[in-house]
Design a protein around this motif. Sequence first.
Motif, short mmCIF file in Angstrom:
data_model
loop_
_atom_site.label_atom_id
_atom_site.label_comp_id
_atom_site.label_asym_id
_atom_site.label_seq_id
_atom_site.Cartn_x
_atom_site.Cartn_y
_atom_site.Cartn_z
N GLN A 10 -9.60 35.25 4.08
CA GLN A 10 -9.87 36.46 3.00
C GLN A 10 -8.92 36.31 1.80
O GLN A 10 -9.17 36.51 0.80
N GLN B 10 -10.10 33.50 -0.22
CA GLN B 10 -11.46 34.08 -1.08
C GLN B 10 -10.89 35.02 -2.29
O GLN B 10 -11.41 34.97 -3.31
N GLN B 11 -10.07 35.76 -1.97
CA GLN B 11 -9.41 36.88 -2.98
C GLN B 11 -8.72 36.11 -4.14
O GLN B 11 -9.21 36.41 -5.07
N GLN C 149 -11.36 33.98 -6.16
CA GLN C 149 -12.16 34.94 -6.97
C GLN C 149 -11.56 35.62 -8.09
O GLN C 149 -12.16 35.43 -9.26
N GLU C 150 -10.25 35.90 -8.03
CA GLU C 150 -9.64 36.59 -9.09
C GLU C 150 -9.02 35.39 -10.23
O GLU C 150 -9.41 35.50 -11.20
#
Length: 200
Positions: free
Chosen positions: A120, A123-124, A127-128
């Motif tokens: 997680q 991925q976070q 993405q950011e």
Amino acid sequence: MIHQKRTIYNMSKKALLIIAIAVSVVACNKTTTNQVKEAKTAYIDTSELMKQYTEAKDLEAKYKAQSEEKGRQLEAEINRFKQDAANFQSQAQANGQEWAQKRGAELQKREQQLGYAQQQLAQQLQQESGKEMDSLVSGVKKFIKDYGKKNGYAYIYGTGDAASVLYAEDKYDITKEIIKALNDRYKSEEKAEEKKEEKK
């Protein structure tokens, strides 16, 4: 005899037509060649540009720091888990099979949760940083387009990771010019932001 004259006349008419077409093709080619010679072209090493562009470096540093900070918290939990797992092996024989099964299931669940938390986090951050990097790249493309128009370029090619030029003479390389211009713009934007903050 008349028929022969007509044939010769038609043949000479055709020959004149062919010559006229050939002349116009040559003239067109000359015009095209002259236009090509007059076209101002250059290329940019996009890999070098992203390495040397201050905003891109700042963005990379920002997400590296975030990754390290959030990663440290997770690493502490992973280390606690490893310690508990090591203790479990030595305590399993002393506490019996029922305890070992219950404790083993708990440890397995914790291991899965930690793996999920790692995924997680990655991925976070991806993405950011991806959103910001996309915005940066489109800003750079717009800047290059404006720079090309302002400086009279017919074409500006890109080399590097997404190569679209297989060979170009060094004299057409404007990478350093673009890096300097982008960095100057970024510095002036930063100063403007600082002034806004000071006024608040």
